[in-house]
Design an enzyme around this catalytic site. Structure first.
Site, PDB file in Angstrom:
ATOM      1  N   ASP A  24      43.230  38.618  53.838  1.00  0.00           N
ATOM      2  CA  ASP A  24      44.571  39.014  54.263  1.00  0.00           C
ATOM      3  C   ASP A  24      44.712  40.536  54.285  1.00  0.00           C
ATOM      4  O   ASP A  24      45.727  41.071  54.743  1.00  0.00           O
ATOM      5  CB  ASP A  24      45.653  38.369  53.399  1.00  0.00           C
ATOM      6  CG  ASP A  24      45.545  38.716  51.924  1.00  0.00           C
ATOM      7  OD1 ASP A  24      44.604  39.427  51.538  1.00  0.00           O
ATOM      8  OD2 ASP A  24      46.414  38.270  51.148  1.00  0.00           O
ATOM      9  N   SER A  25      43.671  41.242  53.852  1.00  0.00           N
ATOM     10  CA  SER A  25      43.598  42.692  54.040  1.00  0.00           C
ATOM     11  C   SER A  25      43.660  43.059  55.516  1.00  0.00           C
ATOM     12  O   SER A  25      43.909  44.207  55.873  1.00  0.00           O
ATOM     13  CB  SER A  25      42.312  43.246  53.420  1.00  0.00           C
ATOM     14  OG  SER A  25      41.180  42.510  53.847  1.00  0.00           O
TER      15      SER A  25
ATOM     16  N   ASP B 184      41.530  33.675  53.814  1.00  0.00           N
ATOM     17  CA  ASP B 184      42.583  33.852  52.819  1.00  0.00           C
ATOM     18  C   ASP B 184      43.824  33.043  53.178  1.00  0.00           C
ATOM     19  O   ASP B 184      44.228  33.004  54.344  1.00  0.00           O
ATOM     20  CB  ASP B 184      42.996  35.325  52.754  1.00  0.00           C
ATOM     21  CG  ASP B 184      42.456  36.037  51.531  1.00  0.00           C
ATOM     22  OD1 ASP B 184      42.192  35.375  50.519  1.00  0.00           O
ATOM     23  OD2 ASP B 184      42.297  37.275  51.597  1.00  0.00           O
TER      24      ASP B 184
ATOM     25  N   LYS C  47      40.775  30.892  50.367  1.00  0.00           N
ATOM     26  CA  LYS C  47      40.853  31.677  49.132  1.00  0.00           C
ATOM     27  C   LYS C  47      42.303  31.820  48.714  1.00  0.00           C
ATOM     28  O   LYS C  47      43.172  32.037  49.562  1.00  0.00           O
ATOM     29  CB  LYS C  47      40.232  33.065  49.287  1.00  0.00           C
ATOM     30  CG  LYS C  47      40.267  33.892  47.986  1.00  0.00           C
ATOM     31  CD  LYS C  47      39.462  35.155  48.093  1.00  0.00           C
ATOM     32  CE  LYS C  47      40.194  36.266  48.801  1.00  0.00           C
ATOM     33  NZ  LYS C  47      41.423  36.710  48.075  1.00  0.00           N
TER      34      LYS C  47
ATOM     35  N   GLU D  65      44.872  33.631  45.461  1.00  0.00           N
ATOM     36  CA  GLU D  65      44.968  34.505  44.298  1.00  0.00           C
ATOM     37  C   GLU D  65      45.473  33.683  43.117  1.00  0.00           C
ATOM     38  O   GLU D  65      46.520  33.037  43.197  1.00  0.00           O
ATOM     39  CB  GLU D  65      45.878  35.688  44.607  1.00  0.00           C
ATOM     40  CG  GLU D  65      45.280  36.601  45.677  1.00  0.00           C
ATOM     41  CD  GLU D  65      46.072  37.867  45.918  1.00  0.00           C
ATOM     42  OE1 GLU D  65      47.048  38.132  45.181  1.00  0.00           O
ATOM     43  OE2 GLU D  65      45.721  38.620  46.853  1.00  0.00           O
TER      44      GLU D  65
ATOM     45  N   GLU E 190      38.644  41.397  40.941  1.00  0.00           N
ATOM     46  CA  GLU E 190      38.971  42.687  41.542  1.00  0.00           C
ATOM     47  C   GLU E 190      39.603  43.644  40.539  1.00  0.00           C
ATOM     48  O   GLU E 190      40.460  43.269  39.746  1.00  0.00           O
ATOM     49  CB  GLU E 190      39.949  42.502  42.714  1.00  0.00           C
ATOM     50  CG  GLU E 190      40.326  43.824  43.378  1.00  0.00           C
ATOM     51  CD  GLU E 190      41.086  43.661  44.676  1.00  0.00           C
ATOM     52  OE1 GLU E 190      41.434  44.695  45.283  1.00  0.00           O
ATOM     53  OE2 GLU E 190      41.337  42.514  45.090  1.00  0.00           O
TER      54      GLU E 190
END
Length: 276
Positions: A51-52, A90, A120, A122, A189
């Protein structure tokens, strides 16, 4: 059809990534477009459609504004070009936190519409239950602990994690819960080396570090950072190229040639065919 059919390239799977725990490091990079995915495919075990993309490609200030449609669009592009690497997409902010049922609907949609091999998430305090729910229903999940970009509005900035003992214990516990829930690997991270090593030792699936030292089972970087496309890069990024400089030089040379009428030259121009 050719008499000799070329053998299809076999894509790396989630169990194969998990089996790399403590062995050869897992090589991961982000990819958002088909041309870049095609280049990276031969060199990476796993490509993450992160999602970056919201910040790197779309110019957003953080990842909070990224949508399902954006992730699916870029996931489709990457899947058209990547043939060997495992592709993970993501799940964007707001697509999995509300309920495990909503998370399943959105994760299934991503897999169906992109063809990717996993999603993915978080891994906050409430997410392990959702991970287990997805995995039991056939959706491979990659976890993410430590600095969690989707929590930037709560944290106030992108801050490294685990600098105090209470926070260290919390991050380790979240990693353990994520792995125990069935995640096939866990991104770690923005944590100190000692914490990264503690997490890697504590869980039975590979850790993929980003700003988390060489003590992890693999590494990932945002490709555009690694290639030097931005003026500033985080401390943990090593620049392997200066594409920003190369692009600027190329654009400058092109502009000079256009203004001097050196481009297009005869070799770049179409002419009428001579009459026969």
């Amino acid at each position: 059809m050719s008499a000799q059919r070329q053998e299809a390239v076999r894509r790396i799977t989630a169990p194969e990534i998990t089996a790399r725990k403590g062995k050869e490091p897992v090589v991961c990079l982000t990819a958002y477009t088909a041309p870049v995915a095609e280049i990276l495919d031969a060199h990476c075990d796993l490509l993450l459609v992160g999602d970056s993309v919201g910040m790197v490609v779309h110019g957003l200030p953080n990842t909070v504004g990224v949508t399902m449609e954006m992730m699916i669009l870029h996931g489709q592009a990457v899947m058209r070009a990547a043939k060997r690497a495992m592709v993970v997409v993501d799940m964007p902010f707001g697509s999995y936190e509300g309920s495990k049922e909503t998370a399943y609907e959105n994760a299934a949609r991503i897999l169906k519409e992109t063809g990717c091999q996993a999603v993915k998430v978080e891994s906050g305090p409430t997410i392990p239950e959702t991970i287990a729910y997805l995995v039991r229903r056939g959706i491979p999940v990659m976890g993410h602990v430590g600095l969690r970009p989707q929590s930037v509005l709560v944290d106030g900035a992108f801050k490294a994690k685990g600098r105090q003992e209470a926070e260290r214990a919390r991050v380790v516990a979240e990693a353990e819960a994520t792995a125990d829930a069935g995640a096939f690997c866990v991104v770690v991270e923005g944590v100190a080396e000692a914490l990264a090593r503690d997490i890697t030792a504590a869980i039975e699936v590979p850790t993929i570090g980003i700003g988390a030292s060489a003590g992890c089972d693999g590494q990932i970087l945002v490709t555009d950072d690694m290639l030097g496309l931005f003026d500033w890069t985080p401390k943990f990024v090593r620049r392997y190229a200066d594409l920003r400089g190369e692009i600027a030089r190329a654009a400058g040379a092109y502009a000079e040639d256009v203004r001097a009428r050196r481009f297009p030259a005869a070799e770049e121009t179409y002419f009428a065919k001579a009459k026969g």
